[in-house]
Design a protein around this motif. Structure first.
Motif, PDB file in Angstrom:
ATOM      1  N   GLN A  48      10.333   6.817  -4.852  1.00  0.00           N
ATOM      2  CA  GLN A  48      10.768   7.679  -5.953  1.00  0.00           C
ATOM      3  C   GLN A  48      10.880   6.909  -7.263  1.00  0.00           C
ATOM      4  OE1 GLN A  48      14.248  10.007  -5.050  1.00  0.00           O
ATOM      5  NE2 GLN A  48      14.569  10.588  -7.152  1.00  0.00           N
ATOM      6  N   PHE A  49      11.313   5.652  -7.197  1.00  0.00           N
ATOM      7  CA  PHE A  49      11.507   4.852  -8.404  1.00  0.00           C
ATOM      8  C   PHE A  49      10.551   3.657  -8.397  1.00  0.00           C
ATOM      9  CE2 PHE A  49      15.623   6.806  -7.417  1.00  0.00           C
ATOM     10  CZ  PHE A  49      15.780   7.565  -8.569  1.00  0.00           C
ATOM     11  N   ASN A  50       9.978   3.343  -9.550  1.00  0.00           N
ATOM     12  CA  ASN A  50       9.002   2.256  -9.611  1.00  0.00           C
ATOM     13  C   ASN A  50       9.643   0.871  -9.572  1.00  0.00           C
ATOM     14  OD1 ASN A  50      10.012   2.122 -12.192  1.00  0.00           O
ATOM     15  ND2 ASN A  50       8.055   2.362 -13.223  1.00  0.00           N
ATOM     16  N   ASN A  51      10.962   0.775  -9.699  1.00  0.00           N
ATOM     17  CA  ASN A  51      11.646  -0.513  -9.596  1.00  0.00           C
ATOM     18  C   ASN A  51      12.446  -0.617  -8.290  1.00  0.00           C
ATOM     19  OD1 ASN A  51      13.635   1.321 -10.270  1.00  0.00           O
ATOM     20  ND2 ASN A  51      14.642  -0.015 -11.748  1.00  0.00           N
ATOM     21  N   CYS A  52      12.055   0.150  -7.301  1.00  0.00           N
ATOM     22  CA  CYS A  52      12.721   0.191  -6.002  1.00  0.00           C
ATOM     23  C   CYS A  52      12.652  -1.185  -5.331  1.00  0.00           C
ATOM     24  CB  CYS A  52      12.026   1.237  -5.124  1.00  0.00           C
ATOM     25  SG  CYS A  52      12.846   1.573  -3.565  1.00  0.00           S
ATOM     26  N   ILE A  53      13.783  -1.650  -4.793  1.00  0.00           N
ATOM     27  CA  ILE A  53      13.756  -2.895  -4.027  1.00  0.00           C
ATOM     28  C   ILE A  53      13.905  -2.620  -2.525  1.00  0.00           C
ATOM     29  CG2 ILE A  53      14.448  -4.427  -5.912  1.00  0.00           C
ATOM     30  CD1 ILE A  53      17.280  -4.459  -4.642  1.00  0.00           C
ATOM     31  N   GLY A  74      14.884   8.140  -1.880  1.00  0.00           N
ATOM     32  CA  GLY A  74      13.449   8.390  -1.969  1.00  0.00           C
ATOM     33  C   GLY A  74      12.587   7.168  -1.729  1.00  0.00           C
ATOM     34  N   CYS A  75      13.113   6.188  -0.997  1.00  0.00           N
ATOM     35  CA  CYS A  75      12.361   4.960  -0.734  1.00  0.00           C
ATOM     36  C   CYS A  75      11.400   5.175   0.439  1.00  0.00           C
ATOM     37  CB  CYS A  75      13.300   3.804  -0.431  1.00  0.00           C
ATOM     38  SG  CYS A  75      12.419   2.286   0.019  1.00  0.00           S
ATOM     39  N   LYS A 131       0.809  -1.228   0.000  1.00  0.00           N
ATOM     40  CA  LYS A 131       0.000   0.000   0.000  1.00  0.00           C
ATOM     41  C   LYS A 131       0.841   1.276   0.000  1.00  0.00           C
ATOM     42  CE  LYS A 131      -0.890  -0.199   4.966  1.00  0.00           C
ATOM     43  NZ  LYS A 131      -1.932  -0.326   5.971  1.00  0.00           N
ATOM     44  N   HIS A 132       2.161   1.165   0.149  1.00  0.00           N
ATOM     45  CA  HIS A 132       3.038   2.336   0.148  1.00  0.00           C
ATOM     46  C   HIS A 132       3.982   2.382  -1.064  1.00  0.00           C
ATOM     47  CE1 HIS A 132       1.834   3.383   4.216  1.00  0.00           C
ATOM     48  NE2 HIS A 132       2.013   2.126   4.558  1.00  0.00           N
TER      49      HIS A 132
END
Length: 73
Positions: A28-33, A39-40, A22-23
């Motif tokens: 910041q990035f759509n491929n964030c792990i 910006g996570c 839900k978050h």
């Protein structure tokens, strides 16, 4: 199939954690792990102790993430 290896992309693992899912749109990035990316939102929530993502749950996520092999195509 080898026991202990998860066959999903690292970028998709967080989708299996409802409290993270839900978050995800806040990162910041759509491929964030959710490890070292700037910006996570997930890391900020865990570090601030706010919200539904506990440190124990994040550690579980991280341990599973480490079992996922990087694939080169």
């Amino acid at each position: 199939r080898e026991f202990g290896i998860i066959d999903i992309p690292k970028e998709e693992l967080s989708h299996y954690f409802p409290e993270m899912r839900k978050h995800l749109h806040k990162c910041q990035f759509n491929n964030c792990i959710h490890i070292n990316e700037p910006g996570c939102a997930i890391k900020m929530i865990v570090e601030n102790g706010e919200g539904s993502i506990t440190m124990d749950r994040y550690i579980s996520y991280y341990k599973i993430l480490q079992t996922i092999e990087d694939k080169s195509y």
